[in-house]
Design an enzyme around this catalytic site. Sequence first.
Site, mmCIF file in Angstrom:
data_model
loop_
_atom_site.group_PDB
_atom_site.id
_atom_site.type_symbol
_atom_site.label_atom_id
_atom_site.label_comp_id
_atom_site.label_asym_id
_atom_site.label_seq_id
_atom_site.Cartn_x
_atom_site.Cartn_y
_atom_site.Cartn_z
ATOM 1 N N HIS A 1 0.820 -1.226 0.000
ATOM 2 C CA HIS A 1 0.000 0.000 0.000
ATOM 3 C C HIS A 1 0.846 1.265 0.000
ATOM 4 C CE1 HIS A 1 -4.033 -1.811 0.722
ATOM 5 N NE2 HIS A 1 -3.254 -2.847 0.966
ATOM 6 N N ASP B 1 3.164 9.513 -0.897
ATOM 7 C CA ASP B 1 2.018 8.716 -0.458
ATOM 8 C C ASP B 1 1.819 7.579 -1.450
ATOM 9 O OD1 ASP B 1 -0.164 8.141 1.180
ATOM 10 O OD2 ASP B 1 -0.946 10.174 1.113
HETATM 11 C C1 GDG Z 1 -2.230 3.806 3.399
HETATM 12 C C2 GDG Z 1 -1.221 4.483 2.465
HETATM 13 C C3 GDG Z 1 -2.911 4.383 0.629
HETATM 14 C C4 GDG Z 1 -9.202 9.615 7.653
HETATM 15 N N1 GDG Z 1 -9.647 10.389 8.639
HETATM 16 C C5 GDG Z 1 -10.813 9.871 9.056
HETATM 17 C C6 GDG Z 1 -11.079 8.752 8.280
HETATM 18 N N2 GDG Z 1 -10.063 8.608 7.433
HETATM 19 C C7 GDG Z 1 -9.951 7.578 6.415
HETATM 20 C C8 GDG Z 1 -10.107 8.244 5.056
HETATM 21 C C9 GDG Z 1 -9.310 7.332 4.154
HETATM 22 C C10 GDG Z 1 -8.278 6.738 5.100
HETATM 23 O O1 GDG Z 1 -8.676 7.008 6.437
HETATM 24 C C11 GDG Z 1 -6.900 7.347 4.887
HETATM 25 O O2 GDG Z 1 -6.382 6.808 3.701
HETATM 26 P P1 GDG Z 1 -5.128 7.412 2.950
HETATM 27 O O3 GDG Z 1 -5.024 6.729 1.638
HETATM 28 O O4 GDG Z 1 -5.327 8.876 2.785
HETATM 29 O O5 GDG Z 1 -3.859 7.193 3.886
HETATM 30 P P2 GDG Z 1 -3.196 6.027 4.865
HETATM 31 O O6 GDG Z 1 -3.994 5.802 6.080
HETATM 32 O O7 GDG Z 1 -1.801 6.506 5.086
HETATM 33 O O8 GDG Z 1 -3.198 4.673 4.012
HETATM 34 C C12 GDG Z 1 -1.966 5.297 1.403
HETATM 35 C C13 GDG Z 1 -3.790 3.590 1.569
HETATM 36 O O9 GDG Z 1 -3.018 2.896 2.554
HETATM 37 C C14 GDG Z 1 -4.620 2.559 0.812
HETATM 38 O O10 GDG Z 1 -3.815 1.744 0.049
HETATM 39 O O11 GDG Z 1 -3.748 5.183 -0.187
HETATM 40 O O12 GDG Z 1 -1.049 5.874 0.509
HETATM 41 O O13 GDG Z 1 -0.345 5.317 3.207
HETATM 42 O O14 GDG Z 1 -10.109 6.315 3.663
HETATM 43 O O15 GDG Z 1 -11.462 8.311 4.765
HETATM 44 N N3 GDG Z 1 -12.186 8.008 8.416
HETATM 45 C C15 GDG Z 1 -13.068 8.411 9.379
HETATM 46 N N4 GDG Z 1 -12.843 9.471 10.191
HETATM 47 C C16 GDG Z 1 -11.735 10.229 10.054
HETATM 48 O O16 GDG Z 1 -11.549 11.196 10.815
HETATM 49 N N5 GDG Z 1 -14.206 7.712 9.534
#
Ligand code: GDG
Length: 510
Positions: free
Chosen positions: A170, A382
Amino acid sequence: MARKGERRLVIVSNRLPVVMEHNDTGWFVRPSSGGLVTALAPVLRDRGGIWIGWPGTSSEIDLTEPLAIGTRTAGYSLKPVSLTPQEVQNFYFGFANEVIWPLFHDLQGSCNFDPDYWATYQEVNFKYAEVTAETAGKGDYIWVHDYHLMCLGRALRQLGVNSLIGFFLHIPFPPLDIFLKLPWRFQILRALLEFDLIGLQTLRDYRNFLQCIRAVIKDVRVQLNGRIATIRFGERGLRVGAFPISIDYKAFAREAVSEEVTERSRHIHEELPKRHIVLGVDRLDYTKGIPHKLDAFRRLLTQHPELREQITLVQVVVPSRETIPKYQDLKMEIERMVGEINGLFTVWGWAPIIYIFRSLDRDELIAYYRASEIALVTPLKDGMNLVSKEFCASSVEEECVLILSEFAGAAAQLQNGALLVNPYDTELVADAIHRAFSMNRVDRKYRMHKLRKKIRENDVFHWVDSFLKAAIGRDLHEFPPLEDYLPQVELDAVSYRGETAAQDFLQGAS
Ligand code: GDG
């Protein structure tokens, strides 16, 4: 038990997709947030399956009942892997978060290459392998996730598991000159070669990975075939490809127009009348570039005083890895900057930054997406970044602007509609916010329409389908639907060599 000959989906990841919490009445389970869970939960909810991982608590507690409750509501079974506090320390906080996480995000200066971390990483990967070998049946497809479990395929082979095993990374895969800094570069790549399919987020990661394989592993042959490469190594053949992860687009678009979200989003705007909202939603992490973003916003207000009182940055920071000193320092740095910028520009009735340090519930999160005119997504690096895609899916009026870091994996797919920026160039980011603020409605609509189309056509189900097609030539719908599962999964025995295999594994990989 699955019907004879039927292939089930077995997901293995560091954490189970739940958080265990304790109150006066005992332990209970709630779904956790994070990129991996957001991506996989809808898939497993639709088709059922088994998810193996650490439940996030110490091993002495009997988790059977709370997990069974979690299983009922989640729509798939959960199988815990127990870890001791020492293992969590060295494997999760140590090797995963102090070695692989910074290195793979190009921040080698932040790595702590402690050999004890590496020893525990291998032992813990073996532990996950034992639980997986006991749980998965012969015909099942085992799909391993992320950088915590890069040695799991190798451990499973040493336990005699011959099933097809896939791996998806990821986070980004670093360029050769950075990867070579890893003291265990050979062992990690060699272990990865035991998977049958390796999925990476982008073509950039795919090229980096192949370059590292060619440079580090002797006698390996790589055959390129479009977006999928075949690697031959001795008797083994495996494939590698780029599979950009995505979101459940329809769910976000649907929830964004629900009564609850519409009401909440109206309320957010009533509280900030006639102001443009610039939204940032990031996990507390130094790769997300939050201080750089704050610096860019300060520049914007300095260079364009006419925007003061017309624009507000709502920055949500979701608590994460808070026991690690580097993350505590980052939190202090962010709070110092927010305080400084607010102190400098606030006037009666307007503060430039609204800072929220907590996890939002899903409706609230989507309400913020829907209420905001601009999303400012500027990670330093990212793997993909799901927030950028969720913002677009929730932007149902198609009038909003996405500003996106060129170092987010999502930039490859979203470059035609987003304003791409180099997050280190804070002047450029300030200009991009100004441009987004001033953009006319026709341009905004044109860009957002393109973005939403791209994400709709490449949603999370498309991601799973393309991975499984490359893995076993099957579509997601060919896995048994949920009603075919009995609550308790009966296990097919696998050839299991216990202790000896554990020792072989440790010796072979060290
Ligand atoms: C890793 C990789 C890759 C965030 N704040 C809240 C919340 N979230 C959810 C978002 C989103 C997820 O968390 C964050 O996803 P990201 O992709 O932005 O980042 P990472 O957590 O670092 O994820 C990344 C991912 O894996 C998937 O492969 O894209 O690059 O680092 O879905 O919605 N959800 C809720 N409340 C929040 O305050 N309910």
